[in-house]
Design a protein around this motif. Sequence first.
Motif, PDB file in Angstrom:
ATOM      1  N   LYS A 138       0.824  -1.205   0.000  1.00  0.00           N
ATOM      2  CA  LYS A 138       0.000   0.000   0.000  1.00  0.00           C
ATOM      3  C   LYS A 138       0.863   1.262   0.000  1.00  0.00           C
ATOM      4  CE  LYS A 138      -4.125  -1.923   2.218  1.00  0.00           C
ATOM      5  NZ  LYS A 138      -5.057  -1.851   3.362  1.00  0.00           N
ATOM      6  N   ALA A 144       1.840   1.819  -3.468  1.00  0.00           N
ATOM      7  CA  ALA A 144       0.694   2.309  -4.233  1.00  0.00           C
ATOM      8  C   ALA A 144       0.458   3.805  -3.973  1.00  0.00           C
ATOM      9  CB  ALA A 144      -0.553   1.508  -3.871  1.00  0.00           C
ATOM     10  N   ARG A 192       1.219   7.301  -7.001  1.00  0.00           N
ATOM     11  CA  ARG A 192       0.185   8.175  -7.563  1.00  0.00           C
ATOM     12  C   ARG A 192       0.793   9.310  -8.369  1.00  0.00           C
ATOM     13  NH1 ARG A 192      -3.513   8.616  -2.054  1.00  0.00           N
ATOM     14  NH2 ARG A 192      -4.224   6.448  -2.038  1.00  0.00           N
ATOM     15  N   ARG A 251       6.488   7.206  -9.840  1.00  0.00           N
ATOM     16  CA  ARG A 251       6.404   5.931 -10.577  1.00  0.00           C
ATOM     17  C   ARG A 251       7.692   5.668 -11.349  1.00  0.00           C
ATOM     18  NH1 ARG A 251       0.929   7.547 -11.503  1.00  0.00           N
ATOM     19  NH2 ARG A 251       1.469   8.463 -13.519  1.00  0.00           N
ATOM     20  N   GLN A 288      -3.295  -4.040  -6.455  1.00  0.00           N
ATOM     21  CA  GLN A 288      -3.657  -2.625  -6.540  1.00  0.00           C
ATOM     22  C   GLN A 288      -2.433  -1.766  -6.837  1.00  0.00           C
ATOM     23  OE1 GLN A 288      -5.533  -1.957  -2.768  1.00  0.00           O
ATOM     24  NE2 GLN A 288      -7.583  -2.527  -3.480  1.00  0.00           N
ATOM     25  N   ALA A 289      -1.330  -2.070  -6.180  1.00  0.00           N
ATOM     26  CA  ALA A 289      -0.103  -1.303  -6.436  1.00  0.00           C
ATOM     27  C   ALA A 289       0.379  -1.498  -7.867  1.00  0.00           C
ATOM     28  CB  ALA A 289       0.983  -1.731  -5.444  1.00  0.00           C
ATOM     29  N   ILE A 330      -1.690   0.666 -10.197  1.00  0.00           N
ATOM     30  CA  ILE A 330      -1.293   2.080 -10.197  1.00  0.00           C
ATOM     31  C   ILE A 330       0.055   2.257 -10.882  1.00  0.00           C
ATOM     32  CG2 ILE A 330      -0.773   4.050  -8.725  1.00  0.00           C
ATOM     33  CD1 ILE A 330      -2.709   2.918  -6.678  1.00  0.00           C
TER      34      ILE A 330
END
Length: 881
Positions: free
Chosen positions: A333, A336, A340, A345, A374-375, A378
């Motif tokens: 998390k 992730a 953003r 990234r 989820q990560a 993203i």
Amino acid sequence: MVDSKRSLDLARSHLLSRERALTSSRDTARSHLSSRGTDMGKKVKKDEKPPPDDVAYFHSYKVRLELLRRNACMAVSVMTAHPEVRKKLRKNEEAIPAMITLLAPEEDTVVHEFCALGLSQMAIEFSSKAVIFENNGIEPLVKCLSSSDPDVQKNAIETLAQLLLDYQTRAAIKDADGLSPMLELLKSEFSIIQKLALLALDRASQDADNRGALRELEAMSKLVDFVAHPEWNDLHVMAVMVLANLLEDHESLELVKETGTLKRLVALITDQPPPEEEAKGGGGKGGKAEKGGSRAAKKSAKDGKKSSEEKEESVPGEAIIPTLPDVKMCAAKAIARSARSAENRKILHEQEAEKMLIHLLAHESTEVQTAAAQALGIMSENLLTKDSIREWEGVQPLVKLLNSDNGDVKEAASLALANLTANNSTNCHDISNFGGIDALIHTLADAREEAVANAACCLTNMATEEALRSDAQNKHIVVKLIEPLKSKNTNVQSKCSLAVAAFVCDVDSRSDFRNNGGIEYLITLLHSGNDEVRRNSSWAIAVCAVDEQTASEVCKLGGMSVLQEIQVSGTRRNPFADVALQNLLNSNLSAKYSLTGALSSTNIILDGFYDAGQLRPGSQFLSLEDYCKQELHDKRPVLLVNAKPESAPKESQSQADAEMAKDSSKTSVSGKSSRTGRETKARKGSGERKSKAQKEKEEKQREEEIQAQLQREAENQSTTDNKPFEMPCDSNLCQYLEEITEKIQPLQTTREQVIALAQYVSDHMGGPIEKGELANFSYELPISQIRYEMKSNVVPIGKIKTGIHIHRALLFKVLADRIAVGCTLNRGDYNLACNEVMLPDSDDTPGAPKFPPKTFVVDLVHCPGKLLRADSPEAAQYQQL
């Protein structure tokens, strides 16, 4: 810490003993003063007894006051655990300031301990937080963090943790130099102090300025070192949460990239040995040069790392203790949250954070799998990351997670796949190779709405590849998309509508979608209050409307009227609705002519076209079948174009009817003959009577024959009712087409063809009509006779022998389209209509200048074959009564 009840008893007994001592000393002082008063005014000698030591007396009194204050502080602080006591203290404006004053350095450690305890209890309420902040309570609490007494540290950090829930304290903690002592408390021997310190750091790091100060204090390295201690594994989650706050800043990621802290964290989370220093690996410059190399070189380097890690793991006594699942989940998390930002990234990709996330996909905990997916979803917004995930073999685990029983896992995996397939055809084919299309189509029926939306988005991305689109169509994806269209979730409606638009691009798919009732749900979505749902559903209808049958179905279900409402709306209008309406009208020329009153030269009239008149506002456009089923009325007829020859099945049907009639006649004759025979036998007077059994047998046989006949009649009636609708045939129009193909089409120039065709139409529609005599031209009565003979309001255009502008213009357009003569059809008022053609200059003299084609109105009524310039007064007069 001393037990509270015991401390209260000790304080009470101590106060009683001190009170008795003070009382005896006070009596001694009074007797001394009275003896001195009796000798006043007399000459006395010097005091033989020395006076009492006043300094010692006041010193002992001060000690007693300090003890009294300490005991009172203990009592009040212990009682603050009760809500009613806190309520009373909040009403006393001097209570909290007095506690803050007692935190001064010169006070006793016990006083510090219990004052901090009281403030921690009082800080539960927000109003008390504000009072503590206004009375400058932050700085003395920060100083208490450096106390040698662990109880003072514990109570002080607990108070600060409560105060840091307020933004004012978060902004002031940096100025009070409170961050450094908090980090030092991570080394405490007591886990409760470490826990409270991490809680305070988590709340303090929510402020950007505090994150900058923590970077200067090397907080991230200290936190990673904290995570590296397996004996503190119950606090690792909180440490990773603090790291997650710090990693939101681009500067923090740059720092951990330079120091190698992020790679150490990744190694800890993936239960691998920490990476070696760059100096041991051959120098820092060489390492940077390797980053600029090819991806194959990167992969070989990764393989080399794997082999070295396996060697290290084989060394006895160096077994790695795995981190807890909650820690892995929080780390994923944290990645992730940091990902953003586009800049973050990029750094995470350079540090190979995808490798850690792919590794976590295989973890047995569903929470870890969800956080990792989820990560990855993203992170996949970075173009290079999409390729890295594929090369690190991360696509197959994500496809497998689509079959998970856990809804969160399925939703996160579908989101990651949707982002991976965006503008990346290689990933689309990779997902297909691992059986992703079947899994995604199966996910469309999932109860988790967000998973359905993500699956539809992923399939839409894959539809850009023709091979994958055909594969999905063969698996009936179009039918599977109908059920999600019924969802109440606007995201599901939007994504599934877009998926429908991507897959109904061929005739078979549109037919499947139409036959399974999908058009109805798309039209329902046009009423949505969500802009994106309306746009995507309009686009889906625009794609479906290129098919004539589908366009007719849309009109039948009222889609055209809804699109018209959207088009005139000031808030709901969108360009996709305009395109949908245009495609709908181009595929359904009957509706276009009724709605707009104009057909261009590119709109070719085919069999099945009908002119129902100008469509009034608010009225619904009906199908030809509906018009045929209507009862006769006195309104204008519906003009039909149908040059198809009459179908042969009627002959077979007539034969079947004849056979049925023959069978029924035989049955009736046999019945009569049987009755006649019985009468003859009775007349002969043989005296023989039929037995009762024979009579019952004959009656039963007769009833069976009647029942069989009724059943055959019912079957024939149902066959007639279920028979598909057939348009009325127009044999005259078929003859017209044969004649113009033989006589007019071979003419040399288009001008000659137009003139000849105009004269031909006029001859078959009653001939020329002089100007001013149109009102005396009888055309309504013959058309009414045709309607009465056909028992229908629909009249084939070829059956009309006396027609005016509206009939002649339609027939001219139909015949011209069949011989490839381009012309328009424009409706006017009061049954007026005209045709326009574009013709080049008629001057064929060699060397004469050539001009662009000019528009002419073709006269079909007054002077058939005459070409009127469109901008001339004659043309304007022709289009008016």
